[in-house]
Every structure is written in C-alpha cells, then in structure tokens.
Design an enzyme around this catalytic site. Structure first.
Site: not given
Lengths: 604, 388
Positions: A290, A293, A317, A337, A376, A379, A384, A534
């Site tokens: 990141e 990036e 994230c 990102s 999560k 996710e 993908e 988190c």
C-alpha cells in the site's frame, strides 16, 4: 481552569433508595443510581447509543409522581425521591419482562446466545417461569434471514429494543436496519424487507455486538472448522488478526485490556490447528504494497502530472468500509487502494507460497482466520477472493467463536502457558499490531513510507506518531512535511503529506462526502468501519463499549511498544517473501495475489 | 323544567363577528401579560382530553429560551367516536386561526401549523382558501404569523403530541421521551405550544367575551363549554356544545334511547360508565374527562365485543416501540378471548387487570397509559359479560 469549569456544572441533589446523592445536571436517574452502585436493570440502553427509553425495564418509582418513569431517559431533578426496587416497581418490571418473553421465541437451549443473552439474564433474575401471560410467538409469522454469509437475523428472538437500528444509524450512518409497521406487527426490518445481503448492510456486525438477544448473530463456522481439524487429509492453517489478541481474554472471563497473544497461540495449537500464524505478517506486507501504491500515485500526480490518478488514496483493510463505499460512494471506488485486506493477502499466500514452501497441495489446505470482525466473513466469500484458484480464506471465525471453541475444548485459558507463532508467515512487527486500532494503518504506513523516501526514521519520539492516532467519535486530520528526500524521490521534497483518519462509518461518510465535493485535499485516508477501529469490531466479545475499547486500545499500543521490530519493512519474513516469491512490491505476483478490484452497488 | 335540561351553548359555532378577524385585531393590541392573565382567569384547560391549563402551557413556552418558537394545532382527531374538530374546522376555521395567531403573539412564534388528520384531506381545499384570507388579514393588521397545514397519514399515534412532531419532521411517528416537554423541546426541537383545535377556538372566544363571561359556564374545575360528539345507541347522534360539569344521568336522559346500559366517555382511551353510576358521574375534569366522545350503548350491546373492538384498535395503533403498550395490548385482547373461550380461568381477568395497571404506570406515552381506562372500567363493571 479546570476547577472553574467543574463549578459551572450545576449539581442536582436527589435521594435514591434512601441514599442522598449529588450529580451533575443532566445526569439520568440510571447513571445517578450507578454512582451509588445501585444496579437498575436495562435492556434497550447501551452506553454507545442515544437513549431510546422503549423497553421500560429500567422503570423506577418517583415519589409524588403517578407513573413510573424510565430511569435511562429521565434526568435527575432537584429533590427527587427515587425507589428502584419498590413493590410497585418490582411488579411492573416483572410484567414487562414477562411481556417481552411472551413474544420472544425462548427456546434458549437452541440459541447461539444461550448463556450470554441479556433477556435470559433478566428472566433468571426475575425468577420468571410461571407463564404469567399467553405465548404470543405462535401467532406471529416470524422469519429468519439466513441468506447472508456473515449475519443471521432471527425476528422470532427480537425484542424490538432498537439497539441495532440506533447502531446502524448513529454509529455507522448506514441505516440498513429500520423499524417497519406498527403495533403488534412492528418489527425491525430492511428496505422493503429485502434480505440483508441485498441491502446496504456492510456486515460490520456492530448490531450483532449490541443485540441483547439472539436476534442478530454472526453466522458461525465453528463446526466446519472442527470438521477440518479432525479431517486427517487436511492441513489446517490459522491466522489471527491484531485486534483478537487484546480482546480474546474477555470472552474467556478475563478483564478487558489483557494481552493474551501467547495463550491464544497455545490454545490454537491445542485445538489442533496444524499451523498457527499471524495476520500481522500480511499487515506488514500490506504496508509495503500500500505504501508503494501511495508513492506511485503521488509520483503520477506530482511528477507525471497524470490527471487520471485517483488521490486521495484510501485504505482497504476494513471490509465493512469497502462494502460501505461500494454502496454509498461507488463513484469513488478508484480512490481505494487496490490492496486486499491482510486477511485475504494471507489466505492467498497460504494457498500459494506457504504450500510451495511446505510442499503441500493447496487443495488439502484449509485456511482459517480469527477476526474481530463479521464483515470478514462476507469478504472471504467474495468471488474475487480466489485468485490462487482456491478460496483465499475458507472459514472466518470471530473472536467470540474462538472463545467458544476454547471453552468447548475444555481449556483453562487463563492458566495456559505462552507460546510463539509458528514460523513462515508468523512473524510480526509493532506496525502490524497497531492495525487493530484506528489510526494504526496510517501510523504504520508513515513509519515505512517516510523512511523509504528520506532514508531516515520518522522524527517522532519512540516512533509513536501520536498526531494520527485516531480518537473515537472524531475525524482526525494530520500533516507531515517531507524534507531532505533521497534523490529518486525528489518530487516529494517539501511536500506536506496530508492524512485523515476516521473510524465508524458515520465519520467515514463525512470524510468521503468532503472528498466527493472536492472540499478535501488529502493524500491518504485511513478508514476503519468500526468505532475505535478493529478493536471495537463487530466480532469482538460482548459487551463492547467506550470504556472497554479504551482499555483494548491501551493494550494494543503496549503490545506495539513491546515488539523488538516496529517497522513493517523490517519484518524479516516479509523481506524473505519478496526475495523468494513475490519479487518486488506491486510486481506481477503481487498484482495477481495481493490486489483486488471493487464492485459498485445499489444505494438501498 | 329548565334545570333538568342540559345547558346548550352556542359559543364555538356561533356567528363570526361582522368584521373579519375583529377579535384577533383587537387582541393583538393588548399586552401578552394581559392576554395570559385573562386566559388564566378563565380557567381554560386543554380540550384534547388531558386538560392541561392552557395559560400555563403558553406561559412556559413564552418563557422558554429560544429565538424560534412554533404554534401547532393538533387536528389529528383520531379518537374513536370523536368528530368535533372536523366540524369546527369546516364551520368556523377562522376562529381556529385567530386562536393560533393569538398564541403566536403571546409566545413569540412566527409560524403555526395545523396537523390535519389524513382522513380529513377533503377539508384541505376549503381550509387553504380560508387561510389565504387569514394571511391577507394578518398582513393588513401587521401580524407576522403564518399558518400552514400538514397532513397526517392515518396513524392514531400521531395525535400524541411528540409523535406528531416526529411525523411533522418527516420521521416515523413515535412518541418521544418526556421530559423534555414541548414547551421547551417541540417541533424541530424548538419551544412549541401544541393545542387541540377546540382549545384555540376557546381562546378566541375568551378574548371576545372576556374571562368573566366564559367562567359563567361550567364548574370550578371545568370552566366553559365543550363540543361533544354523541354517537352509539341514541336517536339523535351528532355534535353538541354543552356546558361542562354536567351529571351523566341528565346527559343520558337527553340523548339516550331509554335503554342505555353504559356510556363510554372519552372514546376508546376513555372510561366506561355503567348505568348504576350515571347519577354520580360528572362530565368534566373533576369527574370523567373527555376529549369529546360520548358513546352510548343500550342493553343489546355486548360489552365484551365493545372492549374487544377497542383492544383490537389499540393493538393495531400502538406505535410498537415500548414493551407495555406493544405486547400489553396483545395480551389484554387475547387474554379476554381466552377467558371467554374458557381456555383461561376467570381469575385470569385479575391478572389482566394488574397488567393494565402496569401499562398505565410504565407505558411511554398517553396511548399505552390510557388503555387501562377502558379495559379496567369495562372489565370491572361488566365482569359477567367477560366470562359468560
């Protein structure tokens, strides 16, 4: 100064259960009683949320007043005489709990929240059980929304306290859940009663964390994980997120704020996982990817003057945040990102790099993650997220689910010895640990980016970049002037790197609206979907509130300070994986395995 | 002869003054204190049913800090058996506007709203036309107070003042926690006077007649007259303006069909008075208060069915947010059915009576609190009808 401020707050004197107390003006009767260690039972009340006053469990008797006011919603007034446990109160309160039970599907032994349900707790306190009233459950056509990979909503267990509704609206600004219908048909519902997976729900799980009953729970994968562990043909790898190690203890009877990393590793090994690894490893990797990036985008914008480059760049994230932006600001997806979250990077590397090194066939490897998060779960099931040909992460467990597994295995958690993570993708740095708190990704990224660009450590004492350490309930802006850069980064000389940190989606919404309106000139945005980051995730132990989150936050920074390596780029295993497998940051393999793309979604 | 007759009054529906908005024109020349003093002197209490002294409500709102204040006229007339506000608004709307405008002057509000029951939408064209006239007159006399009509959508609960504000603000119509009260935190969180349609007309009449004249009517606790909606087993249903404080037996003599078994005073949320208590019951704040609904039942009616009907109404119309009201209403209705069917012993009625008492003590708003009124008065007075 402080003293004069205290003096200006008017003091209110009242009597509760015969004890005189003086409180600040505006204090509710409930909080005044708490100051006296008198515990008035509550249900719809939650420290994080606005007062609803709709369950009426917290009623008290006020002398010279005919009705029984709700103590959570009534401010203390001068000369009030309150009885919290009078004859009148006891009967009315029992009626209320009995009424709640009469419309509640109380097959507690089949309920995921059995033992930690607040309604159940009240029922046992009140010694209900004589079926005072008629059972209304059979008269209602309750439905269960089981179509979601992360959250299950069972209306038959709902007591309409609206904590979830308030959470979704106030803390998260999402309003996926709302109140529908009226009277006996009143229910908590979604847009036109669509299943959760079809609406704006981000799966953040904040509602799950606040639901007092089993009406909103995470979809648990405990049995699937046990099956994998017991399957001799499977090699089961587990990764644990930074915020789990500072909260897991709470699920196992320990006070908040205890760092239990070593005990957690031991427990996981005893549960039978073949390899116990650390998401921190890919948190560090995320920083490298990141960070690069960001530098690439800055270069394109500042040096190449490329008008198509998307700045500011926002972190990726937090999967609740990702789904939120997909729904709410689909036009800004280019600002995200492209890095997968550490969990997914880890999963992808388990099925490739790890298998290669361990000489395992990926089809026999099961990848499990322990996360403070319910999003999560969603996710991990995104289509993908299988670029290796296998699902990056097979099963996601919350901190709470791990707590249950440890109990199931009969481990005395507090007495467990402390062990270290297994090697190969098990090493971590302080930079990775602070991913668990708001502002942590930003701090970790700056620790690395600044050093890459200038060749020097960041100019903050003890590497603690306190200006970006986010605070709950606020959007934190900070800037850092980059000076004396290395020749190859000369375009950054004198640039003031502007950052913003936000936690809780309601705050994220504000930041992104500013970006959309062109009012913000940030370079880098860190967003965490949950309050406090988190550590306050939807998958964390219940209860979670501001006081507990503060303790968890302190534990995270303590863990960071205790690490020998505190910068992501110095993680030896990260350096190794670039050498052995990935080549270089943003390289071909990275793009294939560690980066992803996003999907615009509908706004309801 | 005359003392056996009820005193019919013709204040509310009486003729307008010859000059448009004459009372308003005269009143705004007076000081706020004078107006409030007259109101206090008149003893006027709110006509929506709860009977809060109007002068006090206005005074509190006038004293509440805040630049912006509002006047709201509660025309969400949803109580079963009540239809007097409809009549007032269609026959003498100017009196309502005048009352609101006087209030606006006293409390320092520049905007007033009429929250009109959704089912009364048909009144809207006429009212808006009348409002144009009002605004012209207000302009002519230099009064900065505009009135706008907002339509409800058919929810009974939105007649509850704080739910009404929520509805006006575009939210779900759910009552708020009190305190704070509307006098300090009403529409848009600003100090607001919210009064019933009839209350505003009464204010206007007090300004016209003076408090002394107004006080000649009624009793110490219940000054003035009241518009009643008379329905049920009566040969002459309709709208009647009567002096407050009348004994119920005289009312029944006049309106009953000779076989009146009970009168439900104050609609579904009011009290049921059985024949044996007619003589001792006074209609007014010292006895049984009413927002205007008077329903007469003769001996052909089943009081079980009457109660069941009311409970069904509450079960549907509860907003559903607070436990005692949402679940309590269901339990009460299903409970009396269970007793009737013999699924529960008749002693279960006592349990339900206690429950209704708890609802009265703990419900968040007036709706849940008043279910017990009709429930306990019907069950207590007609127990055998509940059981057999």
């Amino acid at each position: 100064m402080k003293n004069t401020k205290i003096e200006t707050i008017k003091q209110i004197n009242l009597t509760i259960d015969g004890i005189q107390v003086s409180v600040d003006e505006g204090t509710t009767i409930l909080n005044a009683a708490r100051q006296l260690n008198i515990h008035i039972p509550t249900l719809c009340f939650h420290e994080d949320l606005c007062v609803a006053g709709n369950c009426r469990v917290c009623i008290v008797e006020q002398e010279k007043v005919k009705s029984l006011p709700a103590s959570c919603a009534t401010p203390a007034a001068e000369g009030m005489v309150i009885h919290t446990n009078s004859m009148k109160v006891r009967l009315a309160r029992k009626h209320i709990v009995e009424l709640l039970l009469s419309e509640h599907n109380a097959d507690c032994t089949k309920c995921y929240k059995n033992g930690i349900c607040e309604l159940q707790g009240l029922a046992s306190q009140m010694l209900t059980g004589d079926h005072m009233f008629l059972d209304l459950v059979p008269d209602h056509k309750y439905s269960i929304d089981m179509f979601n990979t992360a959250i299950i909503k069972d209306d038959s267990r709902c007591i309409r306290c609206q904590r979830c509704v308030r959470t979704c609206e106030e803390l998260q600004g999402v309003s996926a859940l709302g109140v529908a219908y009226r009277g006996n048909h009143m229910k908590i519902s979604t847009f036109y009663e669509h299943p959760l997976f079809e609406v704006v729900c981000t799966n953040c799980g904040q509602c799950v964390n606040r639901c007092p009953t089993g009406a909103l729970i995470e979809r648990n994968y405990i049995d699937q994980v046990w099956d994998a562990i017991y399957d001799p043909t499977k090699h089961v790898v587990v990764q644990t997120a930074p915020a789990v190690r500072i909260a897991l203890g709470e699920a196992l009877g320990m006070p908040p704020g205890k760092i239990v990393t070593g005990k957690m590793v031991t427990a996981l090994k005893r549960l039978g996982f073949d390899s116990v690894l650390d998401t921190d490893f890919t948190a560090d990797l995320t920083i490298i990817e990141e960070g690069n990036e960001l530098l690439t985008r800055l270069k394109k914008a500042l040096l190449d003057k490329d008008p198509n480059v998307s700045l500011p760049m926002a972190t990726s994230c937090s999967p609740g945040w990702i789904k939120f932006i997909e729904h709410t600001f689909p036009e800004l997806l280019g600002n995200l990102s492209t890095c997968k979250s550490p969990q997914q990077m880890f999963g992808a590397l388990v099925k490739t790099y790890y298998c290669q090194k361990r000489k395992l066939d990926a089809k026999n490897v099961v990848s499990v993650s322990i996360m403070p998060c319910t999003a999560k779960k969603f996710e991990a099931n995104r289509p993908e997220m299988r670029s290796s040909g296998y699902k990056d992460v097979d099963f996601v467990l919350t901190t709470r689910e791990l707590g249950i597994m440890i109990k199931q295995a009969g481990l005395d958690f507090e007495e467990l010895p402390e062990e270290h993570f297994d090697s190969l993708m098990g090493s971590s740095t302080g930079a990775a640990v602070i991913f668990g708190t708001t502002g942590g990704v930003m701090e970790a990224a700056i620790r690395t980016v600044y050093e890459v660009v200038t060749g020097r450590e960041i100019p903050f004492e003890g590497l603690n970049i306190t200006p970006v350490r986010g605070t709950e309930g606020e959007v934190r802006e900070a800037s850092l002037k980059i000076e004396k850069v290395k020749p190859e980064w000369s375009f950054l000389e004198g640039v003031e790197l502007k950052c913003v940190v936000a936690n809780g989606l309601a705050h994220a919404k504000k930041v992104m609206q500013d970006v959309k309106d062109g009012k913000a000139n940030y370079h880098f945005i860190e967003i965490m979907a949950c309050p406090g980051g988190c550590l306050g995730g939807g998958g964390q132990p219940i209860p979670t509130n501001k006081e507990i989150r503060t303790k968890r936050k302190e534990a995270i920074y303590e863990e960071d300070m205790g690490m020998s390596i505190r910068k992501s780029h110095e993680n030896p295993e990260v350096q190794l994986i670039y050498k052995e497998f990935l080549g270089h940051p943003l390289g071909h393999k990275s793009h294939e395995l560690l980066h992803t793309h996003y999907t615009p979604r509908k706004r309801y | 002869m005359s003392d056996t007759k009820l005193k019919r009054v013709d204040l509310i529906f009486g003729e307008y003054s010859n000059v448009k908005y004459k009372v308003l024109t005269d009143t705004i020349k007076r000081s706020n204190d004078e107006i409030l003093e007259d109101l206090l002197e008149s003893g006027l209490r709110g006509r929506g049913g709860a009977g809060f002294p109007t002068a006090m409500k206005w005074k509190f709102t006038a004293q509440a800090p805040g630049e912006e204040k509002f006047v709201v006229c509660n025309a969400d007339e949803g109580e079963p058996g009540t239809f007097k506000d409809r009549e007032i608004l269609s026959r003498v709307p100017r009196k309502v506007f005048s009352g609101m405008a006087i209030c606006g002057k006293v409390i320092g509000a520049k905007r007033g709203y009429i929250y009109l029951r959704g089912e009364y939408k048909f009144l809207l064209p006429e009212l808006n036309k009348e409002l144009e006239g009002y605004h012209e007159s207000a302009k002519a006399i230099g009064l900065d107070f505009s009135i706008e009509i907002r339509l409800g959508s058919g929810a009974y609960i939105c007649g509850e003042e704080s739910a009404l504000f929520e509805s006006m603000e575009g939210n779900r119509g759910e009552p708020r926690n009190k305190p704070p009260y509307p006098t300090t935190y009403g529409y848009l969180g600003k100090p607001t006077v919210i009064n019933n349609v009839e209350t505003f007309v009464n204010v206007m009449m007090i300004m016209r007649l003076g408090p002394i004249q107004f006080k000649l009517l009624g009793t110490t606790d219940s000054r003035g007259s009241k518009v009643f909606s008379v329905s049920g087993d009566t040969p002459i249903p309709g709208i009647y303006e009567l002096e407050l404080g009348m004994p119920l037996d005289r009312f029944v003599d006049e309106f009953g069909d000779g076989d009146t078994k009970a009168v439900q005073v104050g609609g579904a949320s009011g009290f049921c008075v059985p024949r044996k208590k007619f003589k001792d019951t006074v209609i007014g704040f010292e006895g049984v208060p009413t927002g205007g609904s008077m329903m007469l039942f003769n001996s052909s009616r089943s009081m079980f069915n009457v109660l069941h009907n009311y409970l069904e109404f509450f079960e549907e119309e509860s907003c559903g947010q607070c436990t005692p009201c949402r679940v309590g209403c269901q339990q009460l209705r299903k409970g009396i059915v269970a007793v009737k069917k013999g699924d529960k012993k008749f002693l279960y009625l006592d349990q339900l009576m206690k429950l209704s008492e708890s609802m009265k003590l703990t419900a968040k708003c007036g709706l849940g609190q008043s279910v017990a009124n009709s429930f306990s008065s019907i069950v207590y007075n007609f127990k055998e009808e509940m059981i057999y």
